[in-house]
Design a protein around this motif. Structure first.
Motif, mmCIF file in Angstrom:
data_model
loop_
_atom_site.group_PDB
_atom_site.id
_atom_site.type_symbol
_atom_site.label_atom_id
_atom_site.label_comp_id
_atom_site.label_asym_id
_atom_site.label_seq_id
_atom_site.Cartn_x
_atom_site.Cartn_y
_atom_site.Cartn_z
ATOM 1 N N THR A 212 0.814 -1.208 0.000
ATOM 2 C CA THR A 212 0.000 0.000 0.000
ATOM 3 C C THR A 212 0.849 1.260 0.000
ATOM 4 O OG1 THR A 212 -1.492 -1.289 1.396
ATOM 5 C CG2 THR A 212 -2.052 1.002 1.022
ATOM 6 N N VAL A 213 2.012 1.208 0.620
ATOM 7 C CA VAL A 213 2.890 2.369 0.592
ATOM 8 C C VAL A 213 3.312 2.646 -0.847
ATOM 9 C CG1 VAL A 213 5.140 3.254 1.309
ATOM 10 C CG2 VAL A 213 3.691 2.057 2.947
ATOM 11 N N GLN A 214 3.686 1.598 -1.573
ATOM 12 C CA GLN A 214 4.059 1.794 -2.967
ATOM 13 C C GLN A 214 2.864 2.210 -3.810
ATOM 14 O OE1 GLN A 214 6.904 -1.293 -4.425
ATOM 15 N NE2 GLN A 214 6.476 -2.167 -2.429
ATOM 16 N N ASN A 215 1.670 1.800 -3.393
ATOM 17 C CA ASN A 215 0.471 2.182 -4.128
ATOM 18 C C ASN A 215 0.188 3.674 -4.014
ATOM 19 O OD1 ASN A 215 -1.726 1.243 -5.815
ATOM 20 N ND2 ASN A 215 -3.071 1.792 -4.116
ATOM 21 N N ILE A 216 0.777 4.342 -3.015
ATOM 22 C CA ILE A 216 0.641 5.796 -2.927
ATOM 23 C C ILE A 216 1.129 6.437 -4.220
ATOM 24 C CG2 ILE A 216 1.511 7.877 -1.773
ATOM 25 C CD1 ILE A 216 1.533 6.271 0.836
ATOM 26 N N LEU A 270 7.715 9.991 8.539
ATOM 27 C CA LEU A 270 8.257 11.059 7.689
ATOM 28 C C LEU A 270 8.453 10.573 6.258
ATOM 29 C CD1 LEU A 270 10.772 12.920 10.033
ATOM 30 C CD2 LEU A 270 8.529 13.679 9.248
ATOM 31 N N GLN A 271 8.761 9.290 6.078
ATOM 32 C CA GLN A 271 8.851 8.746 4.724
ATOM 33 C C GLN A 271 7.464 8.714 4.067
ATOM 34 O OE1 GLN A 271 11.300 7.491 2.568
ATOM 35 N NE2 GLN A 271 12.827 8.449 3.888
ATOM 36 N N LEU A 272 6.450 8.324 4.818
ATOM 37 C CA LEU A 272 5.086 8.358 4.285
ATOM 38 C C LEU A 272 4.689 9.779 3.908
ATOM 39 C CD1 LEU A 272 3.150 5.919 6.663
ATOM 40 C CD2 LEU A 272 3.690 5.559 4.260
ATOM 41 N N MET A 273 5.021 10.730 4.772
ATOM 42 C CA MET A 273 4.718 12.132 4.486
ATOM 43 C C MET A 273 5.381 12.587 3.187
ATOM 44 S SD MET A 273 5.669 15.543 6.699
ATOM 45 C CE MET A 273 7.345 15.560 6.021
ATOM 46 N N ALA A 274 6.643 12.199 3.003
ATOM 47 C CA ALA A 274 7.366 12.608 1.799
ATOM 48 C C ALA A 274 6.717 12.031 0.549
ATOM 49 C CB ALA A 274 8.830 12.175 1.895
ATOM 50 N N LEU A 275 6.258 10.780 0.603
ATOM 51 C CA LEU A 275 5.608 10.162 -0.556
ATOM 52 C C LEU A 275 4.266 10.822 -0.867
ATOM 53 C CD1 LEU A 275 6.344 6.401 0.206
ATOM 54 C CD2 LEU A 275 7.352 7.772 -1.621
ATOM 55 N N ILE A 276 3.544 11.227 0.166
ATOM 56 C CA ILE A 276 2.261 11.900 -0.037
ATOM 57 C C ILE A 276 2.465 13.298 -0.625
ATOM 58 C CG2 ILE A 276 0.353 13.006 1.227
ATOM 59 C CD1 ILE A 276 -0.148 10.097 0.846
ATOM 60 N N ALA A 277 3.510 13.988 -0.170
ATOM 61 C CA ALA A 277 3.674 15.401 -0.510
ATOM 62 C C ALA A 277 4.571 15.666 -1.709
ATOM 63 C CB ALA A 277 4.239 16.144 0.711
ATOM 64 N N MET A 278 5.387 14.694 -2.133
ATOM 65 C CA MET A 278 6.387 14.936 -3.170
ATOM 66 C C MET A 278 5.760 15.300 -4.513
ATOM 67 S SD MET A 278 7.558 10.978 -3.869
ATOM 68 C CE MET A 278 8.263 11.135 -5.491
ATOM 69 N N GLN A 294 13.641 14.233 -0.998
ATOM 70 C CA GLN A 294 14.551 15.133 -0.285
ATOM 71 C C GLN A 294 14.049 16.571 -0.315
ATOM 72 O OE1 GLN A 294 18.614 12.607 -1.321
ATOM 73 N NE2 GLN A 294 18.629 14.808 -1.585
ATOM 74 N N LYS A 295 13.430 16.986 -1.411
ATOM 75 C CA LYS A 295 12.885 18.349 -1.484
ATOM 76 C C LYS A 295 11.842 18.568 -0.394
ATOM 77 C CE LYS A 295 13.437 19.028 -6.494
ATOM 78 N NZ LYS A 295 12.694 19.134 -7.791
ATOM 79 N N ILE A 296 10.993 17.561 -0.189
ATOM 80 C CA ILE A 296 9.964 17.691 0.840
ATOM 81 C C ILE A 296 10.589 17.733 2.232
ATOM 82 C CG2 ILE A 296 8.018 16.520 1.949
ATOM 83 C CD1 ILE A 296 7.372 17.895 -0.724
ATOM 84 N N LEU A 297 11.489 16.797 2.514
ATOM 85 C CA LEU A 297 12.103 16.750 3.844
ATOM 86 C C LEU A 297 12.921 17.997 4.130
ATOM 87 C CD1 LEU A 297 13.186 12.992 3.859
ATOM 88 C CD2 LEU A 297 11.264 14.018 5.096
ATOM 89 N N GLN A 463 18.206 7.094 1.620
ATOM 90 C CA GLN A 463 19.632 7.329 1.500
ATOM 91 C C GLN A 463 20.113 8.264 2.608
ATOM 92 O OE1 GLN A 463 21.664 5.691 -0.955
ATOM 93 N NE2 GLN A 463 19.749 4.539 -0.853
ATOM 94 N N LEU A 464 21.426 8.441 2.657
ATOM 95 C CA LEU A 464 22.064 9.214 3.718
ATOM 96 C C LEU A 464 21.407 10.576 3.904
ATOM 97 C CD1 LEU A 464 25.911 9.616 4.119
ATOM 98 C CD2 LEU A 464 24.475 11.639 4.015
ATOM 99 N N GLU A 465 21.171 11.298 2.803
ATOM 100 C CA GLU A 465 20.619 12.646 2.905
ATOM 101 C C GLU A 465 19.218 12.639 3.512
ATOM 102 O OE1 GLU A 465 23.662 12.408 -0.287
ATOM 103 O OE2 GLU A 465 21.813 11.280 0.149
ATOM 104 N N GLU A 466 18.403 11.650 3.154
ATOM 105 C CA GLU A 466 17.048 11.574 3.698
ATOM 106 C C GLU A 466 17.079 11.324 5.201
ATOM 107 O OE1 GLU A 466 14.209 9.126 1.324
ATOM 108 O OE2 GLU A 466 15.921 8.922 -0.018
#
Length: 514
Positions: A212-216, A270-278, A294-297, A463-466
């Motif tokens: 379901t996360v990938q289904n986002i 925060l990863q879920l948030m980034a996928l929703i908002a990216m 990364q832009k979102i975070l 990744q490291l930056e995230e």
């Protein structure tokens, strides 16, 4: 299982499964809960789906002094108990041929020499070809010593003293949490980067392996009807919830001092948030996805008033699942002075044109009303409603809810007329469930992630930056809480402390009741 019904098929050709090449998976902490309940069953299921080659090997490294047959028996028992695919002895026999065990402590140089010898033996007799993935299923505090030992004994490169002479790749898999704040994350990144190149480091967030996360991403970018309203013009706010009905169980040694915010908000939520908002990526390659997340975070921060827009709490004894349960301070191994939060909530603001003015509310906790993880996108009301006030008294906000677990699917809440002679509008639900819509079974998250590691395919791995950007978001909240002498409480089986309800109520909103 046929390739055409393989949920881990090659995305470029539905007829072809993605099959890993010859390699080994070296499990540190192989006797731990994660390995026995998740990793070993996932390896068996991958083999049963035909996604592991005959040359695959599984190596366990632990302080127990197993004989090879005894170790293979433990692996078989764990695989049988946790497998999601039918048990087949032919598959097990092929898998068992590549099972090895290396006993020893992490600071035992002789044990690491034996590991090097085992890797060379597998290259020669099992045909692993110098391809080895090191899976660190161990407490975070042990990451540096294991990574350092891998380097010291030349196991990180195929031409090292302990490696094979015929080439091949080396990869390392690290479970969260990756550090406990920004400074420690940077220090750990430095240690790992000194041994492995960035493309060989896989930081596991098992939530990103869930279907379901990938289904986002599919939901947002494959459907033209949602993207036009996915912005501040139409979205009122977003709620991301990860609720557990269980307590800390036997994890006192790990959990106390970590807490809900570090344990799941810093990574999963925060990863879920980034996928929703990216924004829409130019492709689904790892580099393209990473840029947009990364832009979102980088533009996300806690709301300025941390005293108003964060909340934390500890569960106290109550009723959960029909039985009386202990409070957090009554759990075995928890000191009476502990102020570790078992519930955390916060408002995050994202400073982009798309999301300016749209708060993202994140909450996570243990011993809550029930187990559920979901993302709820709550929309603004229609700008004009030509109805009498009493006609819409039972009408709430439109909401689109993506259920991550346990019942994966999507629910859309909207208003509809109640049958009858009056114009009465009431909320109704349109529901999509994965289990009812697709014949293919969803693979367990660790199946997908382990296969991606063996294939060298990194889209689902932070990744490291995230990781560092996520700590930049969370650190101010943790520092704010550290200055407080007391922590709120909530009764086990409820939905968190009163301060959490007050936090969202200050913005004129309420938490969804999943």
């Amino acid at each position: 299982m046929s390739a055409t019904h393989n949920p881990l098929r090659d995305p470029q050709d539905r007829r072809l499964p993605r099959i890993a090449g010859p390699c080994s998976l070296i499990l540190f902490g192989v006797t731990g809960d994660l390995a026995r309940k998740k990793l070993i069953p996932a390896v068996y299921d991958l083999a049963n789906r035909g996604l592991l080659p005959p040359g695959f090997a599984l190596v366990g490294f632990a302080r127990h002094d197993f004989g090879r047959q005894e170790f293979a028996g433990m692996i078989k028992s764990a695989a049988k108990e946790g497998a999601r695919t039918p048990w087949r002895e032919t598959v097990w026999k092929q898998l068992a041929a590549g099972i090895r065990f290396v006993p020893g402590e992490f600071d035992d140089d002789a044990a690491w020499e034996r590991l090097g010898e085992t890797m060379r033996e597998l290259d020669e007799k099992q045909g692993t070809g110098g391809n080895h993935a090191f899976y660190l299923s161990i407490p975070p505090g042990l990451f540096p010593v294991v990574v350092s030992q891998i380097k010291k004994h030349g196991l990180a490169t195929s031409d090292g003293d302990g490696g094979a002479s015929n080439g091949g790749w080396r990869r390392v898999v690290i479970e969260k949490p990756f550090g406990h704040d920004l400074a420690s994350a940077k220090e750990l990144n430095s240690i790992v980067s000194d041994v492995f190149p960035p493309e060989s480091v896989f930081r596991i967030d098992h939530y990103l392996g869930k279907e379901t996360v990938q289904n986002i991403l599919a939901f947002r970018f494959a459907n033209g009807m949602f993207e036009p309203i996915w912005n501040s013009n139409y979205v009122d706010h977003v709620q991301i919830t990860m609720a557990e009905d269980i307590g800390i169980g036997t994890r006192a040694g790990y959990y106390d001092g970590i807490g809900a915010a570090r344990d799941v908000i810093q990574n999963h939520l925060l990863q879920l948030m980034a996928l929703i908002a990216m924004e829409e990526p130019v492709s689904f390659k790892a580099s393209s996805l990473r840029i947009e997340k990364q832009k979102i975070l980088a533009n996300a921060r806690p709301a300025p008033r941390l005293d108003f827009h964060t909340a934390r709490g500890q569960y106290v004894s109550g009723w959960a699942g029909g039985q009386q349960v202990a409070g957090y301070l009554e759990e075995e191994g928890i000191p009476q002075s502990s102020t570790t939060e078992t519930y955390a909530a916060m408002r995050i603001d994202i400073a982009t044109r798309r999301w300016a003015g749209v708060p993202f509310y994140l909450r996570a906790g243990k011993r809550l009303g029930r187990r559920v993880t979901e993302v709820a996108v709550v929309f603004k009301p229609a700008p004009h409603q030509p109805f009498a006030k009493h006609d819409v008294e039972e009408l709430g906000s439109n909401a689109l809810v993506m259920r991550i677990q346990p019942d994966e699917g999507v629910t859309l809440r909207f208003g509809a007329k109640v049958p009858g002679t009056t114009m009465e509008i009431r909320d109704v639900l349109m529901d999509f469930a994965y289990g009812g819509a697709f014949v293919e079974s969803s693979p367990e998250a660790y199946e997908r992630l382990i296969l991606d590691v063996l294939l060298g395919d990194p889209p689902l791995f932070p990744q490291l930056e995230e990781v560092e950007l996520a700590w930049e978001i969370l650190d101010p909240v943790i520092e704010h809480w550290a200055k407080q002498s007391r922590i709120d409480t909530y009764v086990a089986g409820t939905w968190g402390p009163a301060s959490s309800d007050a936090m969202i109520a200050r913005d004129g909103r309420t938490w969804r009741r999943p």
